[in-house]
Design an enzyme around this catalytic site. Structure first.
Site, PDB file in Angstrom:
ATOM      1  N   LYS A  78     -50.123   2.465  19.195  1.00  9.50           N
ATOM      2  CA  LYS A  78     -50.592   2.796  18.105  1.00  9.50           C
ATOM      3  C   LYS A  78     -51.997   3.160  17.948  1.00  9.50           C
ATOM      4  CE  LYS A  78     -52.144  -1.137  14.760  1.00  9.50           C
ATOM      5  NZ  LYS A  78     -52.389  -2.920  14.780  1.00  9.50           N
ATOM      6  N   SER A 153     -50.341  -4.829  11.160  1.00 12.33           N
ATOM      7  CA  SER A 153     -50.577  -3.599  10.973  1.00 12.33           C
ATOM      8  C   SER A 153     -50.023  -2.580  11.801  1.00 12.33           C
ATOM      9  CB  SER A 153     -52.130  -3.353  10.990  1.00 12.33           C
ATOM     10  OG  SER A 153     -52.503  -3.670  12.153  1.00 12.33           O
ATOM     11  N   SER A 177     -50.447  -8.735  13.901  1.00 10.91           N
ATOM     12  CA  SER A 177     -50.330  -7.217  13.586  1.00 10.91           C
ATOM     13  C   SER A 177     -49.160  -6.596  14.665  1.00 10.91           C
ATOM     14  CB  SER A 177     -51.503  -6.504  13.547  1.00 10.91           C
ATOM     15  OG  SER A 177     -51.942  -6.361  12.198  1.00 10.91           O
TER      16      SER A 177
END
Ligand code: GLN
Length: 484
Positions: A78, A153, A177
């Site tokens: 990420k 997210s 997330s």
């Protein structure tokens, strides 16, 4: 193109030389570019760096050396977790060209074990969101249905694993997330106990809630990655002195009846009712039924305090975000709008107005308000007290059962744009996931099968602190035992 094999098989093949790391990584890069065209799951794809790293693994194998537990395993990270050599943007314009001079401990440890970072993945700006639509780099599309969101997210990492680009990906989980996009994309997602994995090199959102988490398609891969990343780190004072081996994978996948025999599952009724779609409830109940049939004790376990979790979470998370994002002031690093002669206040104001997206600005405003002198007692102080009440209630419940169960998210992945004008509805959907962050507990989202519109649901299991092993055993048994 052959689908990615699991991380353990891949590494074993690379170590024996039956396949080269270069071939494995090259194939993963091709899949990444193909997925990018459909899903926008990546922010950077690092062809040159990944191939160079793969070559180094192959040379070590050729020289008779030991290339590591994850030799040649392609990894996606990420984009709010710093990787040296790549941009780390956190999905924000303010960090669009940011290159970190240091690497996150979690990434460094996986690379030291031979994993090859093929790219960084798209996300909601600074991890603020539940759909990966709030990114300065455009929304992520769900590979299972590209008209839908991937969740967030960490939507790009979930998409990369779901599409078979990589067997493992890293995300961060502040209020869900990792688990929620895992549920939306039909993969496994683990958020470890707070302190299990170093937060060094993570671009902070809510520091008392943030943890690095792992996506995978099987629990053994996730356990392997977790064991490598886990353990104290002198660079993060909140990392815990726990032996990484306690989360390591078992030699063989767990069997459902062996795991279930000694398992007590508490289903939280408040998380199964209002707002949970029929399809999601059905899929989760069917998965719980499989546990019951295999011998687990599955019972209702009321924790009424969970009703206060979302409100508490959004006060704590935004307060911490407003403090963490104060560093993007146009002076130290990040994008700057304005000249030296314009005055600091004007430069800060314009840099923030143009550098931060709507959702990030909303969080900073909310967080600054709840911390302000007149509002502190009514909001932040009270949220800190309620956080303790919720944590104690969960601990009490977990003294009677081994794991707490609920749908990871109340619905399946929604359509792109569907909730952009209704942030509150999106916040409320964090009800089950944010519990684990408020209390610092480990939690996993296990694929629970098709729920509706051909899209999957996730079963969330929350465990006692440091009991990731138990969560992964249950996940292993449920996924290996499932129909192919
Ligand atoms: N959806 C939650 C939020 O927007 C959680 C995000 C996260 O875990 N980073 O804050």
């Amino acid at each position: 193109m052959p689908l990615m094999r699991n991380a353990r098989q891949t590494a074993a093949d690379v170590r024996t030389g039956s396949v080269s790391a270069r071939a494995v990584v090259q194939a993963a890069l091709e899949r990444a570019h193909a997925l990018q065209a459909r899903s926008n799951a990546f922010i950077s794809i690092d062809d040159a760096g990944a191939l160079a790293a793969a070559r180094a693994v192959d040379e070590l194998v050729g020289a008779g050396g030991y290339p590591g537990v994850l030799a040649g395993v392609p990894l996606a990270v990420k984009d709010n977790i710093c990787v040296t050599g790549l941009r780390s943007t956190a999905g924000s314009n303010v960090l669009r060209e940011h290159r970190s001079p240091f690497e996150a401990t979690a990434v460094e440890r996986l690379r030291a074990a031979g994993a090859v970072v093929i790219g960084t993945t798209n996300l909601d700006e600074f991890g603020m969101g539940s759909s990966s639509e709030h990114s300065a780099f455009g929304p992520v599309r769900n590979p299972l249905d590209t008209r839908r969101v991937a969740g967030g997210s960490s939507g790009g990492s979930a998409a990369a694993v779901a599409a078979g680009v990589v067997p493992l990906a890293l995300g961060t989980d502040t209020g869900g997330s990792v688990r929620q996009p895992a549920a939306f994309c039909g993969v496994l997602g683990l958020k470890p106990t707070y302190g299990r994995v170093s937060r060094y090199g993570l671009i902070a959102y809510g520091s008392s809630l943030d943890q690095v988490g792992v996506f995978g398609r099987d629990a053994e891969d996730v356990a392997k990655a977790l064991a490598l990343m886990a353990g104290a780190d002198p660079l993060d004072a909140t990392s815990a002195q726990r032996p990484p081996a306690e989360v390591g994978p078992r030699p063989v996948p767990a069997e459902l009846d062996v795991v279930a025999r000694s398992l007590r599952v508490g289903v939280v009724p408040h998380l199964m009712g209002d707002g949970v779609s029929t399809g999601v409830r059905g899929a989760v109940e069917a998965t719980l039924e499989r546990l019951r049939e295999a011998g687990a004790q599955v019972e209702l376990c009321p924790v009424p305090e969970v009703a206060h979790a979302v409100a508490t979470y959004y006060v704590v998370a935004t307060a911490e975000a407003s403090s963490n994002l104060a560093r993007y002031d146009g002076s130290l690093y990040g994008s700057r709008v304005g000249d030296d002669g314009d005055g600091q206040e004007s430069v800060s104001r314009r840099s923030r107005a143009q550098g931060l997206g709507r959702e990030a600005q909303r969080r900073v405003l909310l967080g600054s308000y709840v911390l302000s002198a007149g509002a502190y007692d009514a909001y932040f102080g009270r949220a800190a007290r309620v956080r303790r009440i919720v944590s104690e209630a969960l601990a009490r419940a977990l003294s009677e059962v081994d794991v707490l169960a609920a749908p990871t998210a109340p619905t399946v992945a929604w359509r792109l744009g569907e909730h952009l004008d209704d942030p509150l509805a999106v916040y409320l959907a964090d009800v089950a996931t944010c519990l684990a962050n408020l209390a610092g507990l480990p939690a996993v989202s296990v694929p629970a099968g098709a729920a509706e519109d051909g899209l999957p649901a996730g079963l969330q299991l929350i465990g006692r602190a440091w009991e990731e092993r138990r969560l992964l055993d249950v996940a292993s048994a449920l996924t290996h035992d499932a129909a192919p």
